[in-house]
Motif scaffolding. Structure first.
Motif, PDB file in Angstrom:
ATOM      1  N   GLY A  82     104.773 130.699 148.854  1.00  0.00           N
ATOM      2  CA  GLY A  82     104.792 130.164 150.207  1.00  0.00           C
ATOM      3  C   GLY A  82     105.234 131.204 151.217  1.00  0.00           C
ATOM      4  O   GLY A  82     104.669 131.304 152.318  1.00  0.00           O
ATOM      5  N   HIS A  83     106.240 132.008 150.857  1.00  0.00           N
ATOM      6  CA  HIS A  83     106.693 133.085 151.733  1.00  0.00           C
ATOM      7  C   HIS A  83     105.598 134.147 151.907  1.00  0.00           C
ATOM      8  O   HIS A  83     105.400 134.666 153.005  1.00  0.00           O
ATOM      9  N   ILE A  84     104.924 134.468 150.813  1.00  0.00           N
ATOM     10  CA  ILE A  84     103.867 135.484 150.886  1.00  0.00           C
ATOM     11  C   ILE A  84     102.750 135.035 151.828  1.00  0.00           C
ATOM     12  O   ILE A  84     102.288 135.806 152.679  1.00  0.00           O
ATOM     13  N   SER A  85     102.331 133.777 151.687  1.00  0.00           N
ATOM     14  CA  SER A  85     101.267 133.271 152.557  1.00  0.00           C
ATOM     15  C   SER A  85     101.728 133.137 153.997  1.00  0.00           C
ATOM     16  O   SER A  85     100.995 133.478 154.931  1.00  0.00           O
ATOM     17  N   GLY A  86     102.959 132.654 154.204  1.00  0.00           N
ATOM     18  CA  GLY A  86     103.469 132.459 155.551  1.00  0.00           C
ATOM     19  C   GLY A  86     103.722 133.755 156.297  1.00  0.00           C
ATOM     20  O   GLY A  86     103.484 133.848 157.511  1.00  0.00           O
ATOM     21  N   LEU A  87     104.180 134.771 155.582  1.00  0.00           N
ATOM     22  CA  LEU A  87     104.483 136.054 156.215  1.00  0.00           C
ATOM     23  C   LEU A  87     103.283 136.992 156.232  1.00  0.00           C
ATOM     24  O   LEU A  87     103.129 137.781 157.166  1.00  0.00           O
ATOM     25  N   GLY A  88     102.469 136.906 155.201  1.00  0.00           N
ATOM     26  CA  GLY A  88     101.399 137.889 155.064  1.00  0.00           C
ATOM     27  C   GLY A  88     100.061 137.496 155.654  1.00  0.00           C
ATOM     28  O   GLY A  88      99.256 138.367 155.993  1.00  0.00           O
ATOM     29  N   ILE A  89      99.810 136.188 155.769  1.00  0.00           N
ATOM     30  CA  ILE A  89      98.514 135.734 156.277  1.00  0.00           C
ATOM     31  C   ILE A  89      98.638 135.363 157.749  1.00  0.00           C
ATOM     32  O   ILE A  89      99.420 134.471 158.097  1.00  0.00           O
ATOM     33  N   PRO A  90      97.905 136.023 158.630  1.00  0.00           N
ATOM     34  CA  PRO A  90      97.988 135.719 160.064  1.00  0.00           C
ATOM     35  C   PRO A  90      97.633 134.267 160.375  1.00  0.00           C
ATOM     36  O   PRO A  90      96.827 133.644 159.676  1.00  0.00           O
ATOM     37  N   LYS A  91      98.237 133.753 161.418  1.00  0.00           N
ATOM     38  CA  LYS A  91      98.007 132.377 161.841  1.00  0.00           C
ATOM     39  C   LYS A  91      96.536 132.128 162.146  1.00  0.00           C
ATOM     40  O   LYS A  91      95.986 131.063 161.823  1.00  0.00           O
ATOM     41  N   SER A  92      95.870 133.106 162.738  1.00  0.00           N
ATOM     42  CA  SER A  92      94.455 132.953 163.089  1.00  0.00           C
ATOM     43  C   SER A  92      93.578 132.816 161.846  1.00  0.00           C
ATOM     44  O   SER A  92      92.571 132.107 161.860  1.00  0.00           O
ATOM     45  N   TRP A  93      93.961 133.494 160.772  1.00  0.00           N
ATOM     46  CA  TRP A  93      93.202 133.389 159.526  1.00  0.00           C
ATOM     47  C   TRP A  93      93.327 131.992 158.943  1.00  0.00           C
ATOM     48  O   TRP A  93      92.355 131.438 158.422  1.00  0.00           O
ATOM     49  N   MET A  94      94.542 131.433 159.011  1.00  0.00           N
ATOM     50  CA  MET A  94      94.760 130.069 158.533  1.00  0.00           C
ATOM     51  C   MET A  94      93.904 129.086 159.327  1.00  0.00           C
ATOM     52  O   MET A  94      93.286 128.173 158.767  1.00  0.00           O
ATOM     53  N   ALA A  95      93.876 129.276 160.636  1.00  0.00           N
ATOM     54  CA  ALA A  95      93.083 128.396 161.493  1.00  0.00           C
ATOM     55  C   ALA A  95      91.604 128.495 161.151  1.00  0.00           C
ATOM     56  O   ALA A  95      90.873 127.495 161.145  1.00  0.00           O
ATOM     57  N   ALA A  96      91.137 129.703 160.851  1.00  0.00           N
ATOM     58  CA  ALA A  96      89.737 129.908 160.492  1.00  0.00           C
ATOM     59  C   ALA A  96      89.383 129.204 159.185  1.00  0.00           C
ATOM     60  O   ALA A  96      88.229 128.810 158.970  1.00  0.00           O
ATOM     61  N   GLY A 114      90.597 126.362 158.419  1.00  0.00           N
ATOM     62  CA  GLY A 114      90.725 124.933 158.664  1.00  0.00           C
ATOM     63  C   GLY A 114      92.139 124.393 158.550  1.00  0.00           C
ATOM     64  O   GLY A 114      92.354 123.179 158.585  1.00  0.00           O
ATOM     65  N   VAL A 115      93.109 125.290 158.407  1.00  0.00           N
ATOM     66  CA  VAL A 115      94.511 124.868 158.308  1.00  0.00           C
ATOM     67  C   VAL A 115      95.130 124.944 159.703  1.00  0.00           C
ATOM     68  O   VAL A 115      95.532 126.021 160.158  1.00  0.00           O
ATOM     69  N   ASN A 116      95.200 123.806 160.396  1.00  0.00           N
ATOM     70  CA  ASN A 116      95.772 123.792 161.741  1.00  0.00           C
ATOM     71  C   ASN A 116      97.289 123.764 161.677  1.00  0.00           C
ATOM     72  O   ASN A 116      97.886 123.685 160.595  1.00  0.00           O
ATOM     73  N   ASP A 117      97.941 123.813 162.838  1.00  0.00           N
ATOM     74  CA  ASP A 117      99.403 123.876 162.901  1.00  0.00           C
ATOM     75  C   ASP A 117     100.058 122.663 162.242  1.00  0.00           C
ATOM     76  O   ASP A 117     101.066 122.793 161.537  1.00  0.00           O
ATOM     77  N   HIS A 118      99.492 121.472 162.467  1.00  0.00           N
ATOM     78  CA  HIS A 118     100.075 120.251 161.902  1.00  0.00           C
ATOM     79  C   HIS A 118     100.016 120.261 160.387  1.00  0.00           C
ATOM     80  O   HIS A 118     100.998 119.949 159.708  1.00  0.00           O
ATOM     81  N   LEU A 119      98.865 120.636 159.852  1.00  0.00           N
ATOM     82  CA  LEU A 119      98.699 120.685 158.396  1.00  0.00           C
ATOM     83  C   LEU A 119      99.605 121.738 157.780  1.00  0.00           C
ATOM     84  O   LEU A 119     100.229 121.515 156.736  1.00  0.00           O
ATOM     85  N   TYR A 120      99.695 122.891 158.442  1.00  0.00           N
ATOM     86  CA  TYR A 120     100.571 123.952 157.940  1.00  0.00           C
ATOM     87  C   TYR A 120     102.031 123.504 157.970  1.00  0.00           C
ATOM     88  O   TYR A 120     102.794 123.768 157.036  1.00  0.00           O
ATOM     89  N   HIS A 121     102.419 122.822 159.044  1.00  0.00           N
ATOM     90  CA  HIS A 121     103.794 122.341 159.179  1.00  0.00           C
ATOM     91  C   HIS A 121     104.146 121.365 158.059  1.00  0.00           C
ATOM     92  O   HIS A 121     105.247 121.429 157.495  1.00  0.00           O
ATOM     93  N   ILE A 122     103.216 120.476 157.723  1.00  0.00           N
ATOM     94  CA  ILE A 122     103.456 119.521 156.637  1.00  0.00           C
ATOM     95  C   ILE A 122     103.673 120.263 155.318  1.00  0.00           C
ATOM     96  O   ILE A 122     104.599 119.965 154.557  1.00  0.00           O
ATOM     97  N   GLY A 123     102.816 121.250 155.062  1.00  0.00           N
ATOM     98  CA  GLY A 123     102.957 122.018 153.831  1.00  0.00           C
ATOM     99  C   GLY A 123     104.257 122.800 153.767  1.00  0.00           C
ATOM    100  O   GLY A 123     104.934 122.828 152.738  1.00  0.00           O
ATOM    101  N   ALA A 124     104.612 123.426 154.896  1.00  0.00           N
ATOM    102  CA  ALA A 124     105.815 124.260 154.918  1.00  0.00           C
ATOM    103  C   ALA A 124     107.088 123.437 154.792  1.00  0.00           C
ATOM    104  O   ALA A 124     108.014 123.811 154.066  1.00  0.00           O
ATOM    105  N   VAL A 125     107.137 122.314 155.507  1.00  0.00           N
ATOM    106  CA  VAL A 125     108.365 121.513 155.538  1.00  0.00           C
ATOM    107  C   VAL A 125     108.485 120.608 154.317  1.00  0.00           C
ATOM    108  O   VAL A 125     109.527 120.599 153.642  1.00  0.00           O
ATOM    109  N   TYR A 126     107.441 119.856 153.996  1.00  0.00           N
ATOM    110  CA  TYR A 126     107.548 118.863 152.934  1.00  0.00           C
ATOM    111  C   TYR A 126     107.340 119.467 151.547  1.00  0.00           C
ATOM    112  O   TYR A 126     108.182 119.281 150.662  1.00  0.00           O
ATOM    113  N   ILE A 127     106.244 120.196 151.375  1.00  0.00           N
ATOM    114  CA  ILE A 127     106.015 120.815 150.058  1.00  0.00           C
ATOM    115  C   ILE A 127     107.001 121.954 149.836  1.00  0.00           C
ATOM    116  O   ILE A 127     107.646 122.054 148.789  1.00  0.00           O
TER     117      ILE A 127
END
Length: 229
Positions: free
Chosen positions: A65-79, A81-94
């Motif tokens: 989770g740290h590797i993906s959060g620190l190493g993968i740019p936010k724009s790549w996640m958005a591309a 299909g992982v929007n801010d809300h979905l990412y937030h759920i994964g980061a906080v709950y999972i």
């Protein structure tokens, strides 16, 4: 203030990374005999098994989770299909779930080291430092994820810490990216780099000695007797 920021977010991380790399090389060249986890299973097994199992089940997803959060740019996640809300759920709950599992494991392992007299007597100074520092890092990570994010919901570490982290590795450090980061996240980051500096001189080196060859190795090994008898 600018000097302090440069010290904390440029000089200190690079020193820790340098010690991490050079320290491992030096340790491997000079102290291979003690390149071990130094298990104390023969002294106490039950708590070690519970704590170690919880810690390893939790820490592996946390690391990824740290590797993906620190190493993968936010724009790549958005591309993807992982929007801010979905990412937030994964980061906080999972992430929070596996963080709790990791924290529980560290609490059990640390309590075992300090409450079992036989384990405590066989513990080196580095063992104690590793236990306390790992427990502190995991606790601060959980605090930052659950408490700080709840108090400061607008803070997005992917636009500050992640950028700073990636800039470090392309040798274009920018300390100003950490200026407005909440204190709990700053402490978590600094403690993480600190343990990198300790790593080569502790039992943590056993992480690099996973016996992968055991997977394909025969159950019984036959060796030739060259003595002639």
């Amino acid at each position: 203030m600018n000097m302090i920021n440069q010290l904390l977010w440029v000089i200190f991380p690079y020193i820790c990374l340098a010690v991490f790399v050079v320290g491992h090389f030096f340790r491997y060249k000079t102290d291979q005999f003690n390149w071990t986890a130094k298990s104390s299973e023969f002294i106490e097994k039950k708590q070690l098994m519970i704590g170690s199992l919880l810690f390893h089940i939790g820490v592996i997803p946390v690391i990824f989770g740290h590797i993906s959060g620190l190493g993968i740019p936010k724009s790549w996640m958005a591309a993807l299909g992982v929007n801010d809300h979905l990412y937030h759920i994964g980061a906080v709950y999972i992430g929070g779930f596996f963080g709790f599992v990791t924290l529980a494991g560290m609490i059990v392992l640390t309590a075992r080291r300090f409450t079992k007299s036989t384990v405590r007597k066989l513990s080196s100074t580095s063992d104690v430092i590793v236990n306390i520092l790992l427990l502190f890092i995991v606790f601060m990570g959980m605090y930052a994820t659950l408490v700080t994010n709840a108090v400061q919901p607008d803070f997005d570490y992917r636009t500050s810490i992640s950028l700073w982290f990636r800039h470090l590795f392309i040798l274009q450090p920018d300390a100003t990216l950490m200026s407005n980061v909440p204190l709990s996240f700053k402490i978590h980051v600094l403690a993480g780099f600190l343990i990198l500096a300790f790593w080569p001189f502790t039992r943590l080196v056993h992480v690099w000695s996973v016996p992968l060859n055991y997977v394909g190795r025969s159950y019984i090994l036959y060796r030739k007797n060259h003595s002639g008898s």
